[in-house]
Design a protein around this motif. Structure first.
Motif, PDB file in Angstrom:
ATOM      1  N   ASP A   7       0.788  -1.231   0.000  1.00 43.18           N
ATOM      2  CA  ASP A   7       0.000   0.000   0.000  1.00 43.18           C
ATOM      3  C   ASP A   7       0.818   1.278   0.000  1.00 43.18           C
ATOM      4  OD1 ASP A   7      -2.381  -1.176  -0.222  1.00 43.18           O
ATOM      5  OD2 ASP A   7      -2.883  -1.179   1.919  1.00 43.18           O
ATOM      6  N   SER A   8       1.899   1.281   0.799  1.00 42.74           N
ATOM      7  CA  SER A   8       2.622   2.543   0.947  1.00 42.74           C
ATOM      8  C   SER A   8       3.601   2.788  -0.200  1.00 42.74           C
ATOM      9  CB  SER A   8       3.363   2.558   2.285  1.00 42.74           C
ATOM     10  OG  SER A   8       4.107   1.371   2.431  1.00 42.74           O
ATOM     11  N   VAL A  10       5.041   4.104  -3.489  1.00 36.65           N
ATOM     12  CA  VAL A  10       4.725   5.167  -4.433  1.00 36.65           C
ATOM     13  C   VAL A  10       5.633   5.079  -5.653  1.00 36.65           C
ATOM     14  CG1 VAL A  10       4.571   7.649  -4.773  1.00 36.65           C
ATOM     15  CG2 VAL A  10       3.960   6.682  -2.569  1.00 36.65           C
ATOM     16  N   THR A 166       8.205  11.040   5.249  1.00 33.88           N
ATOM     17  CA  THR A 166       7.211   9.974   5.397  1.00 33.88           C
ATOM     18  C   THR A 166       7.831   8.650   5.802  1.00 33.88           C
ATOM     19  OG1 THR A 166       6.191  11.009   3.493  1.00 33.88           O
ATOM     20  CG2 THR A 166       5.284   8.902   4.177  1.00 33.88           C
ATOM     21  N   GLN A 309      10.237   2.206   1.460  1.00 39.55           N
ATOM     22  CA  GLN A 309       8.843   2.655   1.413  1.00 39.55           C
ATOM     23  C   GLN A 309       7.888   1.731   2.154  1.00 39.55           C
ATOM     24  OE1 GLN A 309       7.575   4.514  -2.556  1.00 39.55           O
ATOM     25  NE2 GLN A 309       9.440   3.464  -3.131  1.00 39.55           N
ATOM     26  N   VAL A 312       6.096   3.307   7.323  1.00 38.65           N
ATOM     27  CA  VAL A 312       5.709   4.716   7.332  1.00 38.65           C
ATOM     28  C   VAL A 312       5.881   5.279   8.743  1.00 38.65           C
ATOM     29  CG1 VAL A 312       3.804   6.305   6.932  1.00 38.65           C
ATOM     30  CG2 VAL A 312       4.082   4.315   5.480  1.00 38.65           C
TER      31      VAL A 312
ATOM     32  N   CYS B 106       4.546  18.396   1.094  1.00 37.85           N
ATOM     33  CA  CYS B 106       4.249  18.164  -0.319  1.00 37.85           C
ATOM     34  C   CYS B 106       4.662  19.354  -1.174  1.00 37.85           C
ATOM     35  CB  CYS B 106       2.755  17.880  -0.497  1.00 37.85           C
ATOM     36  SG  CYS B 106       1.695  19.132   0.248  1.00 37.85           S
ATOM     37  N   ILE B 138       3.386  12.731  -3.515  1.00 45.11           N
ATOM     38  CA  ILE B 138       2.616  11.611  -2.964  1.00 45.11           C
ATOM     39  C   ILE B 138       3.496  10.852  -1.973  1.00 45.11           C
ATOM     40  CG2 ILE B 138       1.380   9.491  -3.548  1.00 45.11           C
ATOM     41  CD1 ILE B 138       0.688  10.719  -6.186  1.00 45.11           C
ATOM     42  N   ALA B 139       4.773  10.693  -2.338  1.00 46.00           N
ATOM     43  CA  ALA B 139       5.696  10.016  -1.440  1.00 46.00           C
ATOM     44  C   ALA B 139       6.011  10.890  -0.230  1.00 46.00           C
ATOM     45  CB  ALA B 139       6.987   9.661  -2.179  1.00 46.00           C
ATOM     46  N   CYS B 141       4.084  13.096   1.362  1.00 38.61           N
ATOM     47  CA  CYS B 141       2.997  13.373   2.310  1.00 38.61           C
ATOM     48  C   CYS B 141       2.943  12.278   3.364  1.00 38.61           C
ATOM     49  CB  CYS B 141       1.658  13.453   1.576  1.00 38.61           C
ATOM     50  SG  CYS B 141       0.274  13.429   2.741  1.00 38.61           S
ATOM     51  N   GLN B 144      -0.319  10.186   3.600  1.00 43.59           N
ATOM     52  CA  GLN B 144      -0.683   9.339   2.452  1.00 43.59           C
ATOM     53  C   GLN B 144      -2.088   9.610   1.958  1.00 43.59           C
ATOM     54  OE1 GLN B 144       0.706   5.713   4.579  1.00 43.59           O
ATOM     55  NE2 GLN B 144       1.977   5.566   2.760  1.00 43.59           N
TER      56      GLN B 144
END
Ligand code: SF4
Ligand code: SF4
Ligand code: SF4
Lengths: 313, 229
Positions: A7-8, A10, A166, A309, A312, B106, B138-139, B141, B144
């Motif tokens: 899910d996480s 990107v 993140t 990634q 999170v 962002c 997007i990465a 933030c 998410q």
């Protein structure tokens, strides 16, 4: 967890390839500069290894940029990155560095190959003669700039990821250094492989020189990897969780221990030490060593991108 | 040798100048950022989890008002539970949408400036024409909540209905639609607004503030139903 879909996630593998290619380009041109200045002098352009580095550097940077553009959701709008700048964005600063880097790269290549170029032109175009002599006059400045830009490019590949708060594993101050150093070692490996393909002598002074630099670089890379993960683990919380997920069992754990630590770092180090001791270099040895380090760096880029990634903040 | 040393010195000086220059630039940038907080209006939102019943009327209202395509969403209600023993069971609901950060991770990473904070309202928004779809935002933030809009191919997310309801002088669609009045929208700069009154008198929390995001989505916690260590 599926190693390639979660899910996480990107950014996918094209970004890892882009980072890999940018690192190779920076590393290869650094070695071309070093070989010219410390070993070969004015005749550097005749060496297969220097020629390989000079082919590899622009090709890698072009294909890297190509991959980056194709990976956008709006590839035809890529010119907007060149027109609009945002000084707080690492990507924006990186694209600016990449552009200036290419100018410096081609200026330096022109200096390096000025003899064959002017022979080939045979004074037919006075403009080219004038440009060449102008570049030649400023060669030290161009060289200095090029090395600085190449190092910035190598570090940028790490800063791009470490700017992401993140993901605690990516948001790590050691990452730019790690990517810079592994980029330089991939540049060395690419130069060696390319030089051999161009029929370079595997026992030449270029190979000795590159191998000599490679040993401390691999050791430094190991130290950086150690610092990277120990730093995460002793930070506790999500940083620790991220490091343990990455290094633990499963697909990426195997990639790290077998692919990066054993094939990518330990084998090349062992081969290098062995070749230094026996002091005779065979084609197969040099080629295998270089392929191992190249594979190791490619795996490292993917490993960091994907496992980074997974967790999170 | 002389030459090499001179070259080295030149490089070193240039690097130093470059480094100082870039920190100056970044400092200047953050100065302008504090300026925006001097504006008259800085919109924020409260989600009162004690009032939320998880009906998701807000989710549908948002989709309809802002033309959000199927498969993606600007707003989700995340349900946890059930807690407690039957018949005294209950769930807790948490809002997942852009937190309208004041510290905007962002915006900081966007290479083109397509992700921006509107200086007049403090609303973080996306200029879909400028966006190239690099997905860096997007990465970046930590919540998410950003996604690529399959129609525009640009990054998208909640913008407090800036382009739709706010333009008509109305409150955001989700706020207006909520049957239990669990959402409070307003201007943090106006001391008489409802949002300021509620925030000053009711204990509330925000998520991931340790990352320096300074989010403007405030939450009023419901009973948690479990003990987490
Ligand atoms: S929640 Fe995410 S998208 Fe919204 S302002 Fe903060 S960082 Fe940006
Ligand atoms: S996806 Fe669009 S809005 Fe997001 S960082 Fe890239 S250009 Fe900016
Ligand atoms: S404020 Fe508007 S855009 Fe944001 S979630 Fe509510 S309805 Fe959707």
């Amino acid at each position: 967890m599926n190693p390639f879909h979660f899910d996480s996630l990107v950014w996918h593998w094209p970004i890892a390839i882009y980072l890999f290619l940018a690192g190779i380009s920076a590393g290869a041109i650094c070695f071309a500069v070093l070989l010219k200045h410390f070993k070969l002098g004015q005749n550097a352009y005749k060496s297969s290894f220097v020629q390989a580095a000079c082919l590899l550097a622009p090709l890698a940077v072009f294909s890297g940029l190509g991959i980056l553009v194709l990976d956008l959701t709006k590839p035809f709008d890529f010119w907007k990155i060149l027109v609009f700048y945002n000084p707080t964005s690492i990507m924006s600063v990186g694209v600016a560095v990449l552009m200036i880097y290419q100018v410096a790269l081609f200026s330096w290549l022109a200096c390096l190959f000025k003899e064959p170029i002017s022979n080939w032109c045979d004074h037919r175009w006075p403009l080219i003669d004038r440009i060449l002599s102008l570049l030649d006059k400023h060669e030290p400045t161009i060289t200095g700039l090029l090395v600085m830009l190449a190092l910035s490019l190598g570090a940028y590949t790490g800063f791009l990821l470490s700017a992401l708060t993140t993901f605690p594993m990516l948001n790590n101050p050691v990452l730019p250094m790690l990517f810079l150093v592994s980029g330089i070692s991939s540049g060395a490996a690419g130069t060696l492989l390319g030089g051999l393909l161009l029929k370079g002598n595997p026992d030449s002074k270029e190979v000795h020189f590159i191998h000599h630099i490679e040993i401390p670089i691999i050791l430094f890379e190991l130290v950086l990897l150690f610092t990277f993960f120990i730093g995460l683990i002793i930070s506790g919380g999500q940083s620790q969780a991220a490091a343990l997920t990455a290094l633990g069992e499963g697909f990426w754990g195997w990639i790290f221990w077998a692919g990066i630590i054993v094939i990518g770092l330990t084998l090349p180090l062992a081969f290098n030490l062995f070749m230094t001791a026996s002091s005779k270099r065979k084609l197969s040895y040099v080629a295998i060593t270089a392929s191992c380090s190249l594979l190791g760096v490619l795996l490292l880029r993917n490993f960091i991108l994907y496992t980074g990634q997974m967790t999170v903040a | 040798m002389e030459n090499k040393r001179r070259l080295f010195l030149k490089c070193a000086c240039a690097t130093a100048v470059g480094a100082v220059g870039s920190t100056k630039l970044i400092a200047a940038q953050s100065d302008t950022k504090t300026d925006t907080t001097e504006a008259e209006v800085n919109y924020a939102l409260i989600h009162d989890e004690t009032k939320c019943i998880g009906c998701e009327v807000c989710v549908d209202a948002c989709r309809e008002t802002n033309n959000v395509p199927e498969g993606v969403s600007r707003l989700e209600i995340v349900k946890t539970g059930p807690f407690g023993e039957y018949p005294d069971q209950y769930f807790s609901f948490s809002r997942k949408s852009c937190q309208q950060c004041d510290g905007t991770p962002c915006v900081n990473v966007c290479p083109t400036g397509a992700a921006y904070k509107d200086p007049k309202t403090g609303i973080v928004s996306v200029d879909s024409w400028k966006c190239v779809g690099c997905m860096y935002c997007i990465a970046a933030c930590p919540y998410q909540v950003r996604f690529i809009n399959p129609v525009t191919k640009a990054a998208d997310k909640c913008d407090f209905c800036k382009e739709t309801r706010l333009k008509e002088g109305k409150s955001p669609a989700c706020v207006a639609a909520c049957p239990t009045k669990a959402l409070v929208f307003g201007n943090l700069k106006d001391p008489d607004s409802e949002i300021v009154k509620v925030l000053k008198t009711t204990p509330n929390y925000r998520r991931k503030t340790e990352l320096g995001t300074r989010p403007k989505l405030f939450r009023i916690a419901t009973k948690s139903g479990e003990i987490k260590l």
